[in-house]
Design a protein around this motif. Structure first.
Motif, PDB file in Angstrom:
ATOM      1  N   SER A  18       0.825  -1.208   0.000  1.00 29.21           N
ATOM      2  CA  SER A  18       0.000   0.000   0.000  1.00 29.21           C
ATOM      3  C   SER A  18       0.856   1.252   0.000  1.00 29.21           C
ATOM      4  N   VAL A  19       1.880   1.263   0.807  1.00 27.10           N
ATOM      5  CA  VAL A  19       2.784   2.420   0.851  1.00 27.10           C
ATOM      6  C   VAL A  19       3.476   2.598  -0.494  1.00 27.10           C
ATOM      7  N   ALA A  20       3.900   1.521  -1.101  1.00 27.00           N
ATOM      8  CA  ALA A  20       4.556   1.617  -2.409  1.00 27.00           C
ATOM      9  C   ALA A  20       3.593   2.168  -3.460  1.00 27.00           C
ATOM     10  N   GLN A  21       2.326   1.764  -3.402  1.00 22.45           N
ATOM     11  CA  GLN A  21       1.341   2.274  -4.347  1.00 22.45           C
ATOM     12  C   GLN A  21       1.059   3.754  -4.105  1.00 22.45           C
ATOM     13  N   ILE A  22       1.025   4.166  -2.842  1.00 22.20           N
ATOM     14  CA  ILE A  22       0.839   5.580  -2.522  1.00 22.20           C
ATOM     15  C   ILE A  22       2.016   6.394  -3.059  1.00 22.20           C
ATOM     16  N   CYS A  23       3.222   5.893  -2.844  1.00 28.12           N
ATOM     17  CA  CYS A  23       4.414   6.587  -3.349  1.00 28.12           C
ATOM     18  C   CYS A  23       4.383   6.681  -4.868  1.00 28.12           C
ATOM     19  N   GLN A  24       3.954   5.627  -5.521  1.00 28.50           N
ATOM     20  CA  GLN A  24       3.862   5.637  -6.982  1.00 28.50           C
ATOM     21  C   GLN A  24       2.814   6.645  -7.443  1.00 28.50           C
ATOM     22  N   ALA A  25       1.693   6.719  -6.729  1.00 19.92           N
ATOM     23  CA  ALA A  25       0.644   7.681  -7.085  1.00 19.92           C
ATOM     24  C   ALA A  25       1.123   9.122  -6.898  1.00 19.92           C
ATOM     25  N   LEU A  26       2.066   9.315  -5.977  1.00 17.90           N
ATOM     26  CA  LEU A  26       2.630  10.642  -5.758  1.00 17.90           C
ATOM     27  C   LEU A  26       3.684  11.010  -6.797  1.00 17.90           C
ATOM     28  N   GLY A  27       4.038  10.050  -7.645  1.00 12.41           N
ATOM     29  CA  GLY A  27       4.996  10.321  -8.704  1.00 12.41           C
ATOM     30  C   GLY A  27       6.393   9.792  -8.444  1.00 12.41           C
ATOM     31  N   TRP A  28       6.584   9.053  -7.373  1.00 12.68           N
ATOM     32  CA  TRP A  28       7.904   8.494  -7.093  1.00 12.68           C
ATOM     33  C   TRP A  28       8.129   7.286  -7.987  1.00 12.68           C
ATOM     34  N   ASP A  29       9.346   7.164  -8.510  1.00  7.35           N
ATOM     35  CA  ASP A  29       9.685   6.025  -9.355  1.00  7.35           C
ATOM     36  C   ASP A  29      10.199   4.846  -8.541  1.00  7.35           C
ATOM     37  N   ALA A  30      10.797   5.131  -7.402  1.00  4.59           N
ATOM     38  CA  ALA A  30      11.362   4.067  -6.577  1.00  4.59           C
ATOM     39  C   ALA A  30      11.401   4.528  -5.128  1.00  4.59           C
ATOM     40  N   VAL A  31      11.473   3.567  -4.240  1.00  6.82           N
ATOM     41  CA  VAL A  31      11.609   3.858  -2.817  1.00  6.82           C
ATOM     42  C   VAL A  31      12.510   2.777  -2.215  1.00  6.82           C
ATOM     43  N   GLN A  32      13.398   3.197  -1.331  1.00 10.19           N
ATOM     44  CA  GLN A  32      14.278   2.218  -0.683  1.00 10.19           C
ATOM     45  C   GLN A  32      13.471   1.392   0.312  1.00 10.19           C
ATOM     46  N   LEU A  33      13.916   0.181   0.517  1.00 13.43           N
ATOM     47  CA  LEU A  33      13.194  -0.746   1.389  1.00 13.43           C
ATOM     48  C   LEU A  33      13.094  -0.224   2.818  1.00 13.43           C
ATOM     49  N   THR A  34      14.167   0.371   3.331  1.00 13.84           N
ATOM     50  CA  THR A  34      14.116   0.882   4.708  1.00 13.84           C
ATOM     51  C   THR A  34      13.140   2.042   4.828  1.00 13.84           C
ATOM     52  N   ALA A  35      13.101   2.910   3.820  1.00 21.19           N
ATOM     53  CA  ALA A  35      12.147   4.020   3.844  1.00 21.19           C
ATOM     54  C   ALA A  35      10.721   3.496   3.740  1.00 21.19           C
ATOM     55  N   CYS A  36      10.518   2.504   2.907  1.00 17.40           N
ATOM     56  CA  CYS A  36       9.190   1.896   2.766  1.00 17.40           C
ATOM     57  C   CYS A  36       8.749   1.241   4.069  1.00 17.40           C
ATOM     58  N   ASP A  37       9.677   0.583   4.757  1.00 18.72           N
ATOM     59  CA  ASP A  37       9.365  -0.031   6.047  1.00 18.72           C
ATOM     60  C   ASP A  37       9.009   1.022   7.089  1.00 18.72           C
ATOM     61  N   GLN A  38       9.741   2.125   7.088  1.00 16.32           N
ATOM     62  CA  GLN A  38       9.445   3.202   8.041  1.00 16.32           C
ATOM     63  C   GLN A  38       8.074   3.812   7.769  1.00 16.32           C
ATOM     64  N   LEU A  39       7.774   4.069   6.519  1.00 16.86           N
ATOM     65  CA  LEU A  39       6.470   4.611   6.164  1.00 16.86           C
ATOM     66  C   LEU A  39       5.353   3.620   6.478  1.00 16.86           C
ATOM     67  N   SER A  40       5.632   2.332   6.311  1.00 18.03           N
ATOM     68  CA  SER A  40       4.650   1.299   6.658  1.00 18.03           C
ATOM     69  C   SER A  40       4.381   1.286   8.156  1.00 18.03           C
ATOM     70  N   ASP A  41       5.422   1.461   8.951  1.00 16.74           N
ATOM     71  CA  ASP A  41       5.251   1.528  10.404  1.00 16.74           C
ATOM     72  C   ASP A  41       4.410   2.736  10.811  1.00 16.74           C
ATOM     73  N   VAL A  42       4.654   3.878  10.162  1.00 20.51           N
ATOM     74  CA  VAL A  42       3.874   5.080  10.459  1.00 20.51           C
ATOM     75  C   VAL A  42       2.406   4.854  10.094  1.00 20.51           C
ATOM     76  N   LEU A  43       2.161   4.269   8.921  1.00 21.97           N
ATOM     77  CA  LEU A  43       0.790   3.982   8.503  1.00 21.97           C
ATOM     78  C   LEU A  43       0.123   3.000   9.460  1.00 21.97           C
ATOM     79  N   HIS A  44       0.860   2.003   9.899  1.00 19.77           N
ATOM     80  CA  HIS A  44       0.326   1.016  10.857  1.00 19.77           C
ATOM     81  C   HIS A  44      -0.101   1.684  12.155  1.00 19.77           C
ATOM     82  N   ARG A  45       0.747   2.540  12.688  1.00 25.52           N
ATOM     83  CA  ARG A  45       0.420   3.243  13.928  1.00 25.52           C
ATOM     84  C   ARG A  45      -0.770   4.174  13.750  1.00 25.52           C
ATOM     85  N   TYR A  46      -0.837   4.836  12.596  1.00 26.70           N
ATOM     86  CA  TYR A  46      -1.945   5.752  12.340  1.00 26.70           C
ATOM     87  C   TYR A  46      -3.269   4.995  12.258  1.00 26.70           C
ATOM     88  N   ILE A  47      -3.284   3.870  11.572  1.00 26.84           N
ATOM     89  CA  ILE A  47      -4.504   3.072  11.455  1.00 26.84           C
ATOM     90  C   ILE A  47      -4.918   2.529  12.815  1.00 26.84           C
TER      91      ILE A  47
END
Length: 78
Positions: free
Chosen positions: A13-42
């Motif tokens: 989901s985070v990768a799809q959000i990043c892609q929708a924002l126009g990002w071509d790639a995301v590092q795995l550690t950044a994706c994991d951090q963003l996933s943790d933030v999304l998890h806590r928010y939900i």
């Protein structure tokens, strides 16, 4: 097993959000951090929805509870 499956779905989901924002790639550690933030928010959103439903004497949240939870977590004021 369920938790690892949920984490992988959050990562997708985070990768799809990043892609929708126009990002071509995301590092795995950044994706994991963003996933943790999304998890806590939900989790926080679900807790606040549950509290609002209990406050009004309901066992299941309704859309008004979700709206109030978003307003509380987003810091918006009417």
């Amino acid at each position: 097993m369920c938790e690892s499956y949920a984490r992988s779905l959050l990562r997708v989901s985070v990768a799809q959000i990043c892609q929708a924002l126009g990002w071509d790639a995301v590092q795995l550690t950044a994706c994991d951090q963003l996933s943790d933030v999304l998890h806590r928010y939900i989790q926080q959103l679900a807790k606040v929805c549950h509290r609002y439903s209990e406050l009004y004497g309901r066992t299941d949240p309704v859309l008004d509870d979700v709206s109030q939870a978003f307003r509380l977590l987003g810091g918006e004021s009417e």
